[in-house]
Each structure stands twice: as C-alpha cells, then as structure tokens.
Design a protein around this motif. Structure first.
Motif, PDB file in Angstrom:
ATOM      1  N   CYS A   4       0.809  -1.226   0.000  1.00  0.00           N
ATOM      2  CA  CYS A   4       0.000   0.000   0.000  1.00  0.00           C
ATOM      3  C   CYS A   4       0.840   1.273   0.000  1.00  0.00           C
ATOM      4  O   CYS A   4       0.595   2.198   0.777  1.00  0.00           O
ATOM      5  CB  CYS A   4      -0.973  -0.004   1.188  1.00  0.00           C
ATOM      6  N   PHE A   5       1.823   1.320  -0.875  1.00  0.00           N
ATOM      7  CA  PHE A   5       2.595   2.543  -1.050  1.00  0.00           C
ATOM      8  C   PHE A   5       2.081   3.246  -2.301  1.00  0.00           C
ATOM      9  O   PHE A   5       2.091   2.667  -3.392  1.00  0.00           O
ATOM     10  CB  PHE A   5       4.091   2.240  -1.214  1.00  0.00           C
ATOM     11  N   PRO A   6       1.631   4.493  -2.176  1.00  0.00           N
ATOM     12  CA  PRO A   6       1.037   5.178  -3.324  1.00  0.00           C
ATOM     13  C   PRO A   6       2.033   5.646  -4.382  1.00  0.00           C
ATOM     14  O   PRO A   6       1.640   5.949  -5.498  1.00  0.00           O
ATOM     15  CB  PRO A   6       0.312   6.363  -2.697  1.00  0.00           C
ATOM     16  N   HIS A   7       3.334   5.705  -4.070  1.00  0.00           N
ATOM     17  CA  HIS A   7       4.353   6.130  -5.044  1.00  0.00           C
ATOM     18  C   HIS A   7       3.951   7.452  -5.688  1.00  0.00           C
ATOM     19  O   HIS A   7       3.767   7.551  -6.891  1.00  0.00           O
ATOM     20  CB  HIS A   7       4.577   5.054  -6.102  1.00  0.00           C
ATOM     21  N   GLU A   8       3.823   8.479  -4.875  1.00  0.00           N
ATOM     22  CA  GLU A   8       3.303   9.754  -5.343  1.00  0.00           C
ATOM     23  C   GLU A   8       4.345  10.675  -5.975  1.00  0.00           C
ATOM     24  O   GLU A   8       3.989  11.716  -6.504  1.00  0.00           O
ATOM     25  CB  GLU A   8       2.608  10.471  -4.185  1.00  0.00           C
ATOM     26  N   GLY A   9       5.605  10.294  -5.944  1.00  0.00           N
ATOM     27  CA  GLY A   9       6.645  11.132  -6.535  1.00  0.00           C
ATOM     28  C   GLY A   9       6.582  11.137  -8.047  1.00  0.00           C
ATOM     29  O   GLY A   9       5.785  10.440  -8.667  1.00  0.00           O
ATOM     30  N   ASN A  10       7.473  11.906  -8.655  1.00  0.00           N
ATOM     31  CA  ASN A  10       7.451  12.035 -10.102  1.00  0.00           C
ATOM     32  C   ASN A  10       8.686  11.438 -10.778  1.00  0.00           C
ATOM     33  O   ASN A  10       8.892  11.642 -11.962  1.00  0.00           O
ATOM     34  CB  ASN A  10       7.279  13.512 -10.496  1.00  0.00           C
ATOM     35  N   ARG A  11       9.503  10.699 -10.034  1.00  0.00           N
ATOM     36  CA  ARG A  11      10.630  10.025 -10.673  1.00  0.00           C
ATOM     37  C   ARG A  11      10.096   8.884 -11.533  1.00  0.00           C
ATOM     38  O   ARG A  11       9.014   8.356 -11.287  1.00  0.00           O
ATOM     39  CB  ARG A  11      11.590   9.451  -9.628  1.00  0.00           C
ATOM     40  N   ILE A  12      10.849   8.489 -12.530  1.00  0.00           N
ATOM     41  CA  ILE A  12      10.402   7.438 -13.447  1.00  0.00           C
ATOM     42  C   ILE A  12      10.070   6.148 -12.699  1.00  0.00           C
ATOM     43  O   ILE A  12       9.099   5.474 -13.017  1.00  0.00           O
ATOM     44  CB  ILE A  12      11.440   7.180 -14.580  1.00  0.00           C
ATOM     45  N   GLN A  13      10.854   5.799 -11.663  1.00  0.00           N
ATOM     46  CA  GLN A  13      10.603   4.587 -10.895  1.00  0.00           C
ATOM     47  C   GLN A  13       9.252   4.652 -10.183  1.00  0.00           C
ATOM     48  O   GLN A  13       8.507   3.672 -10.148  1.00  0.00           O
ATOM     49  CB  GLN A  13      11.709   4.345  -9.848  1.00  0.00           C
ATOM     50  N   ARG A  15       6.664   6.567 -11.019  1.00  0.00           N
ATOM     51  CA  ARG A  15       5.589   6.562 -12.022  1.00  0.00           C
ATOM     52  C   ARG A  15       5.338   5.146 -12.530  1.00  0.00           C
ATOM     53  O   ARG A  15       4.199   4.722 -12.705  1.00  0.00           O
ATOM     54  CB  ARG A  15       5.927   7.500 -13.174  1.00  0.00           C
ATOM     55  N   LEU A  16       6.416   4.388 -12.747  1.00  0.00           N
ATOM     56  CA  LEU A  16       6.277   3.014 -13.213  1.00  0.00           C
ATOM     57  C   LEU A  16       5.610   2.133 -12.159  1.00  0.00           C
ATOM     58  O   LEU A  16       4.686   1.376 -12.467  1.00  0.00           O
ATOM     59  CB  LEU A  16       7.648   2.441 -13.585  1.00  0.00           C
ATOM     60  N   CYS A  17       6.062   2.252 -10.911  1.00  0.00           N
ATOM     61  CA  CYS A  17       5.438   1.478  -9.822  1.00  0.00           C
ATOM     62  C   CYS A  17       3.965   1.841  -9.683  1.00  0.00           C
ATOM     63  O   CYS A  17       3.115   0.971  -9.494  1.00  0.00           O
ATOM     64  CB  CYS A  17       6.159   1.714  -8.498  1.00  0.00           C
ATOM     65  N   ARG A  18       3.661   3.122  -9.772  1.00  0.00           N
ATOM     66  CA  ARG A  18       2.270   3.575  -9.652  1.00  0.00           C
ATOM     67  C   ARG A  18       1.418   2.932 -10.744  1.00  0.00           C
ATOM     68  O   ARG A  18       0.310   2.463 -10.491  1.00  0.00           O
ATOM     69  CB  ARG A  18       2.241   5.096  -9.734  1.00  0.00           C
ATOM     70  N   LYS A  19       1.958   2.876 -11.952  1.00  0.00           N
ATOM     71  CA  LYS A  19       1.208   2.295 -13.066  1.00  0.00           C
ATOM     72  C   LYS A  19       1.000   0.790 -12.863  1.00  0.00           C
ATOM     73  O   LYS A  19      -0.115   0.281 -13.018  1.00  0.00           O
ATOM     74  CB  LYS A  19       1.954   2.553 -14.373  1.00  0.00           C
ATOM     75  N   PHE A  20       2.051   0.061 -12.500  1.00  0.00           N
ATOM     76  CA  PHE A  20       1.932  -1.380 -12.271  1.00  0.00           C
ATOM     77  C   PHE A  20       1.011  -1.698 -11.104  1.00  0.00           C
ATOM     78  O   PHE A  20       0.175  -2.591 -11.182  1.00  0.00           O
ATOM     79  CB  PHE A  20       3.300  -2.022 -12.026  1.00  0.00           C
ATOM     80  N   HIS A  21       1.162  -0.962 -10.017  1.00  0.00           N
ATOM     81  CA  HIS A  21       0.334  -1.224  -8.838  1.00  0.00           C
ATOM     82  C   HIS A  21      -1.119  -0.870  -9.110  1.00  0.00           C
ATOM     83  O   HIS A  21      -2.028  -1.595  -8.692  1.00  0.00           O
ATOM     84  CB  HIS A  21       0.865  -0.465  -7.628  1.00  0.00           C
ATOM     85  N   GLY A  22      -1.346   0.210  -9.819  1.00  0.00           N
ATOM     86  CA  GLY A  22      -2.710   0.563 -10.198  1.00  0.00           C
ATOM     87  C   GLY A  22      -3.356  -0.535 -11.027  1.00  0.00           C
ATOM     88  O   GLY A  22      -4.530  -0.853 -10.845  1.00  0.00           O
ATOM     89  N   GLU A  23      -2.581  -1.132 -11.908  1.00  0.00           N
ATOM     90  CA  GLU A  23      -3.100  -2.231 -12.730  1.00  0.00           C
ATOM     91  C   GLU A  23      -3.410  -3.452 -11.867  1.00  0.00           C
ATOM     92  O   GLU A  23      -4.409  -4.136 -12.082  1.00  0.00           O
ATOM     93  CB  GLU A  23      -2.108  -2.571 -13.838  1.00  0.00           C
ATOM     94  N   TRP A  24      -2.560  -3.752 -10.868  1.00  0.00           N
ATOM     95  CA  TRP A  24      -2.822  -4.879  -9.970  1.00  0.00           C
ATOM     96  C   TRP A  24      -4.173  -4.711  -9.271  1.00  0.00           C
ATOM     97  O   TRP A  24      -4.990  -5.631  -9.238  1.00  0.00           O
ATOM     98  CB  TRP A  24      -1.721  -5.054  -8.926  1.00  0.00           C
ATOM     99  N   TYR A  25      -4.434  -3.539  -8.735  1.00  0.00           N
ATOM    100  CA  TYR A  25      -5.690  -3.320  -8.014  1.00  0.00           C
ATOM    101  C   TYR A  25      -6.880  -3.353  -8.967  1.00  0.00           C
ATOM    102  O   TYR A  25      -7.958  -3.823  -8.593  1.00  0.00           O
ATOM    103  CB  TYR A  25      -5.636  -2.024  -7.195  1.00  0.00           C
TER     104      TYR A  25
END
Length: 90
Positions: A4-13, A15-25
C-alpha cells in the motif's frame, strides 16, 4: 502492491510502480467482481467501499483493498472455497 505505497513522486521509478500497482488493483477488482461474483462498489462512496472491501486508504487508487499506508494496511485476497464458487468435487 502488497504494501500500500502510493508512489506519489514524479521520478520514473515511482511513475512506473504507480502504473503497475494501479493495474494490480484494477485486475484484482475485476477478478473479485466478475469471476467470483462479489459486489461492485462505487469508489466515490467511501462508506460502501469500507463495508464491502474493508479499506478506505486512497480508494481512488487502491480500490478499497488498503486500510492504511504500508505493509500492514494491505487487505489480503480472500479466495473463495470451491463450494462458494459452485464447484463440486475434491
């Protein structure tokens, strides 16, 4: 995604984690509602989300599957039994 880490920063890592995790949910929600027949919820209705899924941490992203930030906030997948799915046999 189980922490449950939202990865709210704007670094490429992040943004990528946010996209993958969003897809998981999103996939988890699809599995639970369309394959297992669990109730679909309106993510903007926090009361309904908490009642059906248990979590209210950043529901627009975690879709009700997180209670709080971090590993202890994740609500584990409750896999239905064969009988709950209408499957007979061993």
């Amino acid at each position: 995604p189980w922490e449950c880490f939202p990865h709210e920063g704007n670094r490429i890592q992040e943004r990528l984690c946010r996209k993958f995790h969003g897809e998981w949910y999103r996939v988890r929600e699809d599995l639970e509602t369309n394959m297992w027949g669990r109730k679909s919820v309106e993510l903007s209705n926090e009361e309904e989300v908490v009642e059906e899924r248990g979590g209210n941490y950043k529901t627009d992203f975690f879709r009700g599957y997180c209670k709080s930030h971090g590993q202890n906030g994740y609500i584990r997948v409750d896999i239905p039994s064969k009988s709950q799915l209408g499957i007979e046999g061993s």
